[in-house]
Design a protein around this motif. Structure first.
Motif, PDB file in Angstrom:
ATOM      1  N   LEU A 183      35.134  43.660  38.012  1.00 24.30           N
ATOM      2  CA  LEU A 183      34.727  42.339  38.497  1.00 24.30           C
ATOM      3  C   LEU A 183      33.413  41.875  37.873  1.00 24.30           C
ATOM      4  CD1 LEU A 183      35.649  42.579  42.302  1.00 24.30           C
ATOM      5  CD2 LEU A 183      36.967  41.545  40.441  1.00 24.30           C
ATOM      6  N   LEU A 184      33.051  42.438  36.726  1.00 15.35           N
ATOM      7  CA  LEU A 184      31.776  42.071  36.091  1.00 15.35           C
ATOM      8  C   LEU A 184      31.700  40.600  35.720  1.00 15.35           C
ATOM      9  CD1 LEU A 184      30.793  45.085  33.792  1.00 15.35           C
ATOM     10  CD2 LEU A 184      29.383  44.003  35.561  1.00 15.35           C
ATOM     11  N   ASN A 185      32.843  39.950  35.553  1.00 14.33           N
ATOM     12  CA  ASN A 185      32.859  38.525  35.193  1.00 14.33           C
ATOM     13  C   ASN A 185      33.329  37.650  36.355  1.00 14.33           C
ATOM     14  OD1 ASN A 185      32.056  38.977  32.451  1.00 14.33           O
ATOM     15  ND2 ASN A 185      34.141  39.695  32.029  1.00 14.33           N
ATOM     16  N   ASN A 186      33.211  38.165  37.562  1.00 18.61           N
ATOM     17  CA  ASN A 186      33.717  37.437  38.727  1.00 18.61           C
ATOM     18  C   ASN A 186      32.693  36.412  39.222  1.00 18.61           C
ATOM     19  OD1 ASN A 186      35.454  36.733  40.837  1.00 18.61           O
ATOM     20  ND2 ASN A 186      34.551  38.264  42.197  1.00 18.61           N
ATOM     21  N   LYS A 187      32.538  35.354  38.434  1.00 18.60           N
ATOM     22  CA  LYS A 187      31.637  34.268  38.818  1.00 18.60           C
ATOM     23  C   LYS A 187      32.389  33.338  39.759  1.00 18.60           C
ATOM     24  CE  LYS A 187      27.834  31.846  36.649  1.00 18.60           C
ATOM     25  NZ  LYS A 187      27.181  31.502  35.359  1.00 18.60           N
ATOM     26  N   THR A 188      31.801  33.045  40.897  1.00 15.21           N
ATOM     27  CA  THR A 188      32.518  32.349  41.968  1.00 15.21           C
ATOM     28  C   THR A 188      31.678  31.224  42.558  1.00 15.21           C
ATOM     29  OG1 THR A 188      31.640  33.649  43.816  1.00 15.21           O
ATOM     30  CG2 THR A 188      33.505  34.600  42.595  1.00 15.21           C
ATOM     31  N   GLY A 189      32.273  30.504  43.475  1.00 14.05           N
ATOM     32  CA  GLY A 189      31.518  29.582  44.310  1.00 14.05           C
ATOM     33  C   GLY A 189      30.945  30.317  45.514  1.00 14.05           C
ATOM     34  N   ASP A 190      30.374  29.584  46.439  1.00  9.65           N
ATOM     35  CA  ASP A 190      29.742  30.182  47.611  1.00  9.65           C
ATOM     36  C   ASP A 190      30.763  30.582  48.664  1.00  9.65           C
ATOM     37  OD1 ASP A 190      27.072  29.973  46.799  1.00  9.65           O
ATOM     38  OD2 ASP A 190      26.895  27.918  47.564  1.00  9.65           O
ATOM     39  N   ALA A 191      30.589  31.760  49.227  1.00  8.47           N
ATOM     40  CA  ALA A 191      31.316  32.123  50.443  1.00  8.47           C
ATOM     41  C   ALA A 191      30.885  31.190  51.568  1.00  8.47           C
ATOM     42  CB  ALA A 191      31.022  33.572  50.816  1.00  8.47           C
ATOM     43  N   PHE A 192      31.725  31.080  52.581  1.00  6.91           N
ATOM     44  CA  PHE A 192      31.404  30.194  53.713  1.00  6.91           C
ATOM     45  C   PHE A 192      30.057  30.552  54.326  1.00  6.91           C
ATOM     46  CE2 PHE A 192      31.405  28.916  58.141  1.00  6.91           C
ATOM     47  CZ  PHE A 192      31.979  27.656  58.124  1.00  6.91           C
ATOM     48  N   LEU A 193      29.788  31.851  54.507  1.00 12.38           N
ATOM     49  CA  LEU A 193      28.531  32.233  55.153  1.00 12.38           C
ATOM     50  C   LEU A 193      27.331  31.879  54.272  1.00 12.38           C
ATOM     51  CD1 LEU A 193      26.894  35.108  54.236  1.00 12.38           C
ATOM     52  CD2 LEU A 193      29.111  36.036  54.842  1.00 12.38           C
ATOM     53  N   VAL A 194      27.512  31.869  52.951  1.00 15.12           N
ATOM     54  CA  VAL A 194      26.430  31.476  52.052  1.00 15.12           C
ATOM     55  C   VAL A 194      26.184  29.971  52.158  1.00 15.12           C
ATOM     56  CG1 VAL A 194      25.655  31.415  49.646  1.00 15.12           C
ATOM     57  CG2 VAL A 194      26.866  33.424  50.530  1.00 15.12           C
ATOM     58  N   LYS A 195      27.251  29.218  52.302  1.00 13.96           N
ATOM     59  CA  LYS A 195      27.092  27.779  52.554  1.00 13.96           C
ATOM     60  C   LYS A 195      26.310  27.547  53.850  1.00 13.96           C
ATOM     61  CE  LYS A 195      31.395  26.471  50.196  1.00 13.96           C
ATOM     62  NZ  LYS A 195      32.762  25.915  50.371  1.00 13.96           N
ATOM     63  N   ASP A 418      39.779  33.459  35.745  1.00 18.20           N
ATOM     64  CA  ASP A 418      39.964  34.110  34.447  1.00 18.20           C
ATOM     65  C   ASP A 418      40.312  35.589  34.589  1.00 18.20           C
ATOM     66  OD1 ASP A 418      39.421  31.752  33.138  1.00 18.20           O
ATOM     67  OD2 ASP A 418      37.298  32.203  32.829  1.00 18.20           O
ATOM     68  N   ILE A 419      40.030  36.163  35.742  1.00 18.71           N
ATOM     69  CA  ILE A 419      40.372  37.564  35.986  1.00 18.71           C
ATOM     70  C   ILE A 419      41.823  37.618  36.446  1.00 18.71           C
ATOM     71  CG2 ILE A 419      39.841  39.643  37.324  1.00 18.71           C
ATOM     72  CD1 ILE A 419      36.986  38.582  37.633  1.00 18.71           C
ATOM     73  N   LYS A 420      42.661  38.295  35.700  1.00 19.55           N
ATOM     74  CA  LYS A 420      44.103  38.283  35.974  1.00 19.55           C
ATOM     75  C   LYS A 420      44.542  39.410  36.900  1.00 19.55           C
ATOM     76  CE  LYS A 420      44.373  34.715  33.411  1.00 19.55           C
ATOM     77  NZ  LYS A 420      44.410  33.377  34.086  1.00 19.55           N
ATOM     78  N   MET A 421      43.687  40.386  37.126  1.00 13.23           N
ATOM     79  CA  MET A 421      44.048  41.480  38.031  1.00 13.23           C
ATOM     80  C   MET A 421      44.188  40.955  39.455  1.00 13.23           C
ATOM     81  SD  MET A 421      41.520  44.424  36.503  1.00 13.23           S
ATOM     82  CE  MET A 421      40.275  43.233  36.016  1.00 13.23           C
ATOM     83  N   ARG A 422      45.170  41.478  40.160  1.00 12.14           N
ATOM     84  CA  ARG A 422      45.419  41.047  41.532  1.00 12.14           C
ATOM     85  C   ARG A 422      45.572  42.237  42.487  1.00 12.14           C
ATOM     86  NH1 ARG A 422      43.704  37.209  39.782  1.00 12.14           N
ATOM     87  NH2 ARG A 422      44.442  35.057  39.751  1.00 12.14           N
ATOM     88  N   THR A 423      46.331  43.231  42.080  1.00  7.04           N
ATOM     89  CA  THR A 423      46.712  44.313  42.991  1.00  7.04           C
ATOM     90  C   THR A 423      45.842  45.544  42.792  1.00  7.04           C
ATOM     91  OG1 THR A 423      48.300  45.304  41.461  1.00  7.04           O
ATOM     92  CG2 THR A 423      49.087  43.487  42.858  1.00  7.04           C
ATOM     93  N   ILE A 424      45.932  46.442  43.756  1.00  5.28           N
ATOM     94  CA  ILE A 424      45.259  47.736  43.639  1.00  5.28           C
ATOM     95  C   ILE A 424      45.690  48.451  42.361  1.00  5.28           C
ATOM     96  CG2 ILE A 424      45.123  50.053  44.643  1.00  5.28           C
ATOM     97  CD1 ILE A 424      43.355  48.075  46.093  1.00  5.28           C
TER      98      ILE A 424
END
Length: 553
Positions: A183-195, A418-424
């Protein structure tokens, strides 16, 4: 056959796992040990925590962490740091606001003080703690904006306070790694609690290290280790005293005064454990009081985020800033409370006449006895109780089956597209590409998830049984003895509180002979966070048990 394991080895939910077996298995043999059956899968890690394969991260460097911040810090010198140290270290949020109003420093200087301190102590030196993974590149500019806003009556007390987030909580402008290289490239928006935090003016300082995937990944690794962040270390005894997990970096960074406060997350013990292990205050809320959307999951049944702070008042302020209904969260609770509910009038709290249950098996612990006497001196009534003979069957299966379905939902809805992984299985395959970097301790818990074939009906039966057992465990003695709350140590009873979905709060109660911090933990029924904070505040003020880690003053 039973096996005696040091309590600090029982990671994640593990310190309380003895409670799921026989009466013999629930009897502590000393202040620092508990008895765990050898085949009890809830005690997943049996590896001595000092047997580190990795200390410093192989993925990030100090230079990389600070590359975007150093140029913004050139006007903040060692002299500035030393001038502010006596004003900021160990100061609570109210004291920080007062000093800002008095003109002793501003929000920008407060932020730069914490940044300077993290850079000075946290990585690649003899006192390094590896508690912070990343820094918000925009936080200094955001602090300047706070300085341009006059603090007015009615503004939330969290305003302008630099907060660290456990690195499984999404935040705009930063990656959310859960400690995993995948998940090194997992750039995201804010979680609800961060909002929620930002809406009240809090400053997101950066991300705290954690036990990778909130410890539900390796099974044979020390608490506080992640491939991205390296091995988090305890400021009360680097490489000697366990950090607790999985919110290890949150607990360590708060205790070492790297931020005003931090957000952790808990499935079963992951706030209570690192908070108590680092002489901090940690609160695991009622499930659903704080949103979980935008937080890398283990279990939609049990997960919650919560505050880790140095004081009970700060804990109340931070909880007050993050709670609130979120329609995207299946367990959300609309508590219909106004801002300030958790901290207004907290100083007027009392435990006079309150009745607390104390499990008889804990009465051999001298720190616990001392804590009970403090509460008695404040008018509390302590009632010795026998614990209910109940287990937590298929607890591990619950986590397996929840994470198997919940992680793909997070990846689809809240991760970088952009991260295509989904499952364990996707993540396991990724880790095998460079196992020495991504999984030096293996990925046995992920294997257990992948191999678990339980269906939705089986999961529902587990959920029902565990919730019933958890609530009976507390409700029966509380009703029989007319108790207000239940008193525990550290995260000894975290598993039962987790499945009951009840809140629990730990507060420093002293130190063992080797310097290991210990916490007194208050547990009560659903949505009684305000009461837990009141009781803990009275105890904290009467005991004054917290002592800052001496090497970081």
């Amino acid at each position: 056959m039973t096996k005696y394991l040091p309590l600090f080895l029982l990671l994640f939910i593990f310190s309380c796992k003895d409670a799921s077996k026989t009466e013999e298995a629930r009897t502590p043999v000393s202040q620092s040990e508990t008895v765990v059956e050898e085949d009890d899968l809830s005690a997943i890690s049996t590896k001595d925590f000092r047997e580190f394969k990795v200390l410093d991260s192989k993925v990030i460097t100090k230079a990389e962490i600070w590359s975007t911040i150093n140029l913004q810090m050139t006007d903040f010198t060692e002299a500035d740091y030393n001038r502010l140290k006596s004003l900021i270290l160990e100061s609570d949020i109210s004291a920080l606001h007062n000093q800002i109003r008095e003109g002793k420093f501003n929000y920008e200087q407060l932020t730069k003080f914490y940044l300077f301190r993290i850079r000075k102590y946290d990585r690649e030196n003899d006192l390094s703690l590896n508690s912070v993974i990343s820094i918000n590149p925009n936080v200094i500019n955001q602090a300047k904006e706070a300085d341009g806003t006059e603090f007015e009556e009615g503004m939330h007390a969290i305003f302008g306070m630099p907060i660290l987030l456990k690195d499984n909580v999404n935040a705009d402008g930063m990656v959310t790694t859960a400690g995993a290289t995948a998940l090194l490239n997992n750039k995201t928006g804010d979680a609800f609690l961060v909002k929620q935090l930002k809406s009240k003016g809090a400053l997101i300082l950066g991300k705290a290290n954690l036990s990778e995937w909130a410890y539900f990944f390796c099974g044979d690794c020390p608490s506080g280790y992640s491939a991205v962040g390296g091995q988090t270390l305890n400021p009360y005894g680097r490489r000697i005293i366990d950090t607790g997990g999985s919110s290890s970096g949150s607990g360590v960074s708060v205790s070492a005064n790297f931020a005003a406060a931090a957000i952790g997350s808990e499935t079963s013990g992951s706030i209570l454990s690192p908070a108590s292990s680092n002489s901090a205050v940690g609160l695991k809320p009622t499930i659903g009081l704080v949103s979980r959307t935008g937080v890398v999951p283990i279990s939609s049944t049990l997960d919650t985020a919560g505050p880790i702070t140095r004081t009970v008042m700060d804990n109340a302020i931070l909880l007050d800033a993050i709670f609130g209904p979120d329609i995207a969260d299946s367990k959300t609770i609309d508590a219909l409370l106004d801002n300030g509910f958790y901290y207004d009038n907290l100083k007027e709290s009392s435990v006079n006449g309150k009745r607390f249950g104390a499990p008889k098996r804990l009465l051999e612990d001298s720190l616990y006895i001392k804590a009970l006497n403090v509460l008695k001196s404040q008018g509390a009534v302590i009632v010795e109780v026998e614990e209910e003979q109940l287990g937590l069957p298929n607890f591990l299966r619950l986590l397996n089956l929840d994470m198997k379905k919940d992680l793909p939902l997070y990846m689809e809805g809240y991760a970088n597209s952009d991260i295509k992984m989904r499952t364990i299985e996707d993540f396991m395959a990724f880790n095998l590409q460079d196992s020495l970097t991504s999984m030096p301790y293996g990925q046995n818990l992920f294997k257990g998830i992948a191999d678990d074939t339980g269906d939705a009906k089986f999961l529902a039966r587990i959920q029902d049984t565990l919730k019933t057992n958890g609530r009976q465990y507390f409700d029966k003695p509380m009703q029989a003895q007319n108790l207000d709350g239940f008193l525990s140590i550290n995260n000894y009873h975290a598993g039962f509180a987790a499945v009951a979905e009840y809140p629990a709060l730990t507060v420093p109660m002293g130190y063992q002979d080797n310097g290991k911090p210990m916490g007194l933990t208050f547990i009560s029924s659903r949505l009684r966070e305000r009461q837990l904070l009141e009781w803990a505040y009275v105890y904290e003020q009467a005991s004054k048990a917290r002592v800052a880690p001496k090497d970081y003053n």
